[in-house]
Design a protein around this motif. Structure first.
Motif, PDB file in Angstrom:
ATOM      1  N   GLY A 166       0.793  -1.220   0.000  1.00 54.34           N
ATOM      2  CA  GLY A 166       0.000   0.000   0.000  1.00 54.34           C
ATOM      3  C   GLY A 166       0.825   1.269   0.000  1.00 54.34           C
ATOM      4  O   GLY A 166       0.300   2.357  -0.246  1.00 54.34           O
ATOM      5  N   LEU A 167       2.143   1.140   0.277  1.00 54.99           N
ATOM      6  CA  LEU A 167       3.015   2.323   0.239  1.00 54.99           C
ATOM      7  C   LEU A 167       4.255   2.016  -0.587  1.00 54.99           C
ATOM      8  O   LEU A 167       5.041   1.132  -0.238  1.00 54.99           O
ATOM      9  N   HIS A 168       4.444   2.762  -1.671  1.00 54.15           N
ATOM     10  CA  HIS A 168       5.651   2.652  -2.498  1.00 54.15           C
ATOM     11  C   HIS A 168       6.710   3.521  -1.839  1.00 54.15           C
ATOM     12  O   HIS A 168       6.650   4.759  -1.894  1.00 54.15           O
ATOM     13  N   LEU A 169       7.693   2.889  -1.200  1.00 52.33           N
ATOM     14  CA  LEU A 169       8.626   3.626  -0.358  1.00 52.33           C
ATOM     15  C   LEU A 169       9.473   4.613  -1.149  1.00 52.33           C
ATOM     16  O   LEU A 169       9.688   5.749  -0.717  1.00 52.33           O
ATOM     17  N   ARG A 170       9.963   4.198  -2.315  1.00 55.15           N
ATOM     18  CA  ARG A 170      10.792   5.122  -3.081  1.00 55.15           C
ATOM     19  C   ARG A 170       9.983   6.339  -3.513  1.00 55.15           C
ATOM     20  O   ARG A 170      10.476   7.472  -3.472  1.00 55.15           O
ATOM     21  N   ASP A 171       8.726   6.112  -3.915  1.00 50.55           N
ATOM     22  CA  ASP A 171       7.874   7.240  -4.306  1.00 50.55           C
ATOM     23  C   ASP A 171       7.621   8.164  -3.114  1.00 50.55           C
ATOM     24  O   ASP A 171       7.528   9.391  -3.279  1.00 50.55           O
ATOM     25  N   ALA A 172       7.484   7.584  -1.923  1.00 51.43           N
ATOM     26  CA  ALA A 172       7.277   8.402  -0.722  1.00 51.43           C
ATOM     27  C   ALA A 172       8.491   9.285  -0.460  1.00 51.43           C
ATOM     28  O   ALA A 172       8.359  10.477  -0.152  1.00 51.43           O
ATOM     29  N   LEU A 173       9.703   8.712  -0.600  1.00 51.33           N
ATOM     30  CA  LEU A 173      10.912   9.508  -0.400  1.00 51.33           C
ATOM     31  C   LEU A 173      11.049  10.579  -1.482  1.00 51.33           C
ATOM     32  O   LEU A 173      11.526  11.689  -1.215  1.00 51.33           O
ATOM     33  N   ASP A 174      10.634  10.251  -2.687  1.00 57.43           N
ATOM     34  CA  ASP A 174      10.665  11.239  -3.770  1.00 57.43           C
ATOM     35  C   ASP A 174       9.755  12.417  -3.437  1.00 57.43           C
ATOM     36  O   ASP A 174      10.113  13.588  -3.686  1.00 57.43           O
ATOM     37  N   LEU A 175       8.592  12.123  -2.847  1.00 54.63           N
ATOM     38  CA  LEU A 175       7.669  13.191  -2.469  1.00 54.63           C
ATOM     39  C   LEU A 175       8.246  14.037  -1.327  1.00 54.63           C
ATOM     40  O   LEU A 175       8.054  15.260  -1.285  1.00 54.63           O
ATOM     41  N   VAL A 176       8.979  13.369  -0.414  1.00 56.44           N
ATOM     42  CA  VAL A 176       9.655  14.126   0.650  1.00 56.44           C
ATOM     43  C   VAL A 176      10.615  15.146   0.044  1.00 56.44           C
ATOM     44  O   VAL A 176      10.655  16.314   0.457  1.00 56.44           O
ATOM     45  N   THR A 177      11.385  14.735  -0.954  1.00 56.55           N
ATOM     46  CA  THR A 177      12.356  15.654  -1.572  1.00 56.55           C
ATOM     47  C   THR A 177      11.663  16.780  -2.331  1.00 56.55           C
ATOM     48  O   THR A 177      12.198  17.886  -2.436  1.00 56.55           O
ATOM     49  N   LYS A 178      10.489  16.497  -2.876  1.00 55.60           N
ATOM     50  CA  LYS A 178       9.760  17.558  -3.585  1.00 55.60           C
ATOM     51  C   LYS A 178       9.234  18.600  -2.598  1.00 55.60           C
ATOM     52  O   LYS A 178       9.166  19.791  -2.918  1.00 55.60           O
ATOM     53  N   ARG A 179       8.856  18.139  -1.415  1.00 57.47           N
ATOM     54  CA  ARG A 179       8.352  19.090  -0.418  1.00 57.47           C
ATOM     55  C   ARG A 179       9.488  19.824   0.296  1.00 57.47           C
ATOM     56  O   ARG A 179       9.348  20.998   0.650  1.00 57.47           O
ATOM     57  N   GLU A 180      10.583  19.108   0.542  1.00 57.82           N
ATOM     58  CA  GLU A 180      11.733  19.693   1.241  1.00 57.82           C
ATOM     59  C   GLU A 180      12.999  19.331   0.451  1.00 57.82           C
ATOM     60  O   GLU A 180      13.666  18.340   0.749  1.00 57.82           O
ATOM     61  N   PRO A 181      13.338  20.098  -0.595  1.00 57.62           N
ATOM     62  CA  PRO A 181      14.426  19.712  -1.510  1.00 57.62           C
ATOM     63  C   PRO A 181      15.774  19.485  -0.841  1.00 57.62           C
ATOM     64  O   PRO A 181      16.592  18.725  -1.363  1.00 57.62           O
ATOM     65  N   ASP A 182      16.038  20.098   0.304  1.00 55.55           N
ATOM     66  CA  ASP A 182      17.353  19.968   0.927  1.00 55.55           C
ATOM     67  C   ASP A 182      17.377  18.934   2.051  1.00 55.55           C
ATOM     68  O   ASP A 182      18.379  18.783   2.744  1.00 55.55           O
ATOM     69  N   LEU A 183      16.278  18.187   2.228  1.00 55.37           N
ATOM     70  CA  LEU A 183      16.167  17.308   3.388  1.00 55.37           C
ATOM     71  C   LEU A 183      16.924  15.991   3.203  1.00 55.37           C
ATOM     72  O   LEU A 183      17.588  15.513   4.118  1.00 55.37           O
ATOM     73  N   ILE A 184      16.835  15.407   2.023  1.00 53.40           N
ATOM     74  CA  ILE A 184      17.507  14.129   1.743  1.00 53.40           C
ATOM     75  C   ILE A 184      18.696  14.398   0.832  1.00 53.40           C
ATOM     76  O   ILE A 184      18.557  15.026  -0.220  1.00 53.40           O
ATOM     77  N   VAL A 185      19.864  13.914   1.228  1.00 56.25           N
ATOM     78  CA  VAL A 185      21.077  14.100   0.419  1.00 56.25           C
ATOM     79  C   VAL A 185      20.996  13.253  -0.837  1.00 56.25           C
ATOM     80  O   VAL A 185      21.268  13.709  -1.944  1.00 56.25           O
ATOM     81  N   ARG A 186      20.610  11.981  -0.674  1.00 53.13           N
ATOM     82  CA  ARG A 186      20.435  11.072  -1.809  1.00 53.13           C
ATOM     83  C   ARG A 186      19.547   9.911  -1.373  1.00 53.13           C
ATOM     84  O   ARG A 186      19.475   9.592  -0.192  1.00 53.13           O
ATOM     85  N   PHE A 187      18.896   9.277  -2.350  1.00 56.25           N
ATOM     86  CA  PHE A 187      18.042   8.132  -2.034  1.00 56.25           C
ATOM     87  C   PHE A 187      17.841   7.286  -3.279  1.00 56.25           C
ATOM     88  O   PHE A 187      18.134   7.706  -4.402  1.00 56.25           O
TER      89      PHE A 187
END
Length: 563
Positions: free
Chosen positions: A399-420
């Protein structure tokens, strides 16, 4: 709370499969897993998707054939998990059989991290390669490929991970998930992609007359490695992957396998003549993975490419020692995580993100998986890296696509994740340690918006009741011979039983004697110390218990509740 849910099955499909000659029990199980006709059960090599259907294989074959003819030096850059190790072994064995000058490198998990980084290219440059080939990595290596090109190296990317917005400017990319690739099996593991690339290369060399006057290499001999990497990477077992795994298991059962694979069976006390997907996922795979988690995956790769049985056994023994060490470290980390979560009400959270300063980078993924299984929440476990960074490994729920969730995190906070990067069910990421609390908040917000509340309730999907006539050793052995795994789950049944006796084994495993319809059955639930009421509804797997040379049916309980 866990809910037992019976899988819906079309009786018309069950009847059609049975009429086609499929065993009635298997017909019911196959129908519940989406099989509609007997052709989808054909696991012969002739049913395998052709190599030229995979975008990039033809171009990769031409480039590599030219390199072999020119006597060029090739270096494979591997990944440090079982899929990467088996993919590297397939590449090394096949290319050497074709007469190539080939070497390999695998990055250190802690100091270099994942993939073809510029730092990895600098290390590879010491070997003076003309061609760099990635296996199970590279689709996100934009900077690494640019560094290789600056060194004058040609680059062939073989990968199966999901691409980012920008593709690396490699000479060739072979990846079923790259834009524009119509290959029907998007679930190929990294080892499957490399196997297909080698099949295409052999066809190209055959057209060029490279095997005239000599025996053509039989790449089917590498299918034990393909099966091992495919199962261990927990990719979906679609029809094409079931073919690859089935063909590999057939060869193992017939005694045709690499010396390293044979040694891993021996050190794990498993019988290759009865090899199963379970052996790949829970006995051989973890021992190979232990090298990449705690030491150097070169040990695992060497075990798989050596033709010396004695050397293979020595390396398998070292892999076994590392796996025992890994389990000890994991147990301590898991205990710390559970202590942190004591009193934690998972119902108020859609996600979990954990960090302890002394956690080991190589084991956080396993810990995330254990916590996810227990609390049924997408979980990320972090370990301290260097330069103020944390490296995390995540595991998700249906029910949760983890990579897509992390991608959405980066779209909301571009500087939050260094790489994924990663898949639907597993992903890795790097963040700054100072950003941990902010990451927790944003990740929770994203997950809460993506998952349906019903997805946060653990469900055990079963195949319904198992008729008394099938509660037999014959049925258990038949089920053991089938290919089960991710996307094609092993059968789980459910029914109501009377609890006649129960006791604890080693203070943590519940051993029971159950009765149904006047027949008694031995049963066990591992890592479950709570007693059972008098009557239970149990979800169980049909298993074989072997004790003092005697085999008997045993029910492996997945879950039970008061009837």
């Amino acid at each position: 709370m866990t809910r037992i849910q019976t899988r819906e099955v079309s009786q018309r499909t069950v009847s059609a499969l049975a009429d086609a000659g499929i065993h009635p029990l298997l017909a019911r199980l196959y129908a519940g897993r989406g099989i509609r006709n007997k052709g989808e059960l054909d696991t012969s090599l002739r049913a395998m998707l052709p190599p030229d259907a995979l975008t990039g294989t033809r171009e990769a074959a031409q480039l590599l054939a030219d390199a072999i003819e020119a006597g060029a030096r090739m270096v494979i850059v591997a990944d440090y998990d079982c899929d990467g190790a088996t993919a590297c072994a397939v590449g090394v064995r096949a290319l050497r059989a074709f007469g190539a000058d080939v070497h390999y490198l695998v990055p250190d998990r802690v100091t270099l991290g994942y993939g073809l980084t510029p730092a990895m290219v600098e290390i590879a440059a010491r070997l003076e390669p003309d061609v760099l080939i990635t296996v199970d990595n590279g689709i996100a290596s934009v900077e690494g490929v640019a560094a290789a090109r600056a060194h004058g190296m040609a680059t062939v990317i073989t990968d199966h991970h999901l691409p980012g917005e920008t593709l690396p400017e490699a000479d060739v990319i072979v990846n079923p998930n790259q834009p524009g690739c119509d290959f029907p099996s998007k679930a190929l593991a990294g080892v499957g992609v490399m196997f297909y690339t080698m099949l295409a290369l052999r066809a190209e060399l055959r057209e060029r007359g490279a095997f005239q006057g000599s025996k053509e290499p039989n790449l089917a001999d590498l299918l034990d490695l393909v099966a091992l990497g495919t199962v261990a990477d927990v990719v979906k077992l679609d029809h094409n992957n079931r073919i690859l795994v089935s063909q590999g298991l057939q060869r193992m059962r017939a005694g045709r396998m690499q010396p390293g694979v044979r040694a891993l069976f021996a050190i794990a006390s498993r019988d290759p003549s009865r090899a199963s997907a379970f052996d790949m996922g829970f006995a051989l795979g973890p021992r190979l993975n232990a090298a990449g988690r705690l030491s150097d995956m070169s040990l695992g790769i060497e075990c798989l490419i050596t033709d010396d049985p004695g050397r293979a056994m020595n390396m398998a023994q070292e892999l076994d020692r590392l796996n025992r060490e890994r389990r000890s470290i994991e147990a301590g980390m898991q205990e710390e995580a559970l202590l942190r979560l004591e009193g934690f009400d998972a119902g108020n959270n859609a996600s979990i993100a954990l960090f302890e300063p002394d956690w080991h980078q190589g084991v956080v993924g396993i810990v995330a998986g254990r916590i996810k299984e227990r609390l049924h929440r997408p979980t990320i476990a972090f370990a301290r890296s260097s330069d103020g960074e944390l490296k995390g490994s995540g595991r998700s729920i249906p029910g949760l696509h983890l990579r897509d969730a992390l991608d959405l995190v980066t779209k909301r906070e571009p500087d939050l994740i260094v790489r994924f990067g990663g898949h639907a069910m597993a992903a890795g990421l790097t963040i700054n340690e100072s950003a941990l609390d902010r990451f927790r908040d944003v990740f929770e917000e994203v997950v809460s918006g993506l998952v349906d509340p019903a997805d946060l309730q653990r469900r055990i999907e079963t195949d319904g009741a198992l008729e008394s006539g099938y509660m037999s050793l014959e049925s258990a052995r038949m089920l053991d011979q089938e290919i089960w795994g991710q996307g094609f789950p092993a059968p789980v049944f459910d029914d109501v039983f009377r609890v006649e006796r129960q006791r604890l084994l080693k203070d943590k495993h519940l051993k029971l004697e159950l009765s149904r319809g006047g027949t008694r059955y031995d049963a066990i639930q591992f890592n479950h110390a709570d007693g059972a009421p008098g009557d239970i509804r149990a979800a169980f797997k049909l298993a074989i218990n072997e004790y003092n040379g005697v085999s008997s049916v045993q029910l492996m309980l997945e879950h039970f509740e008061a009837a």
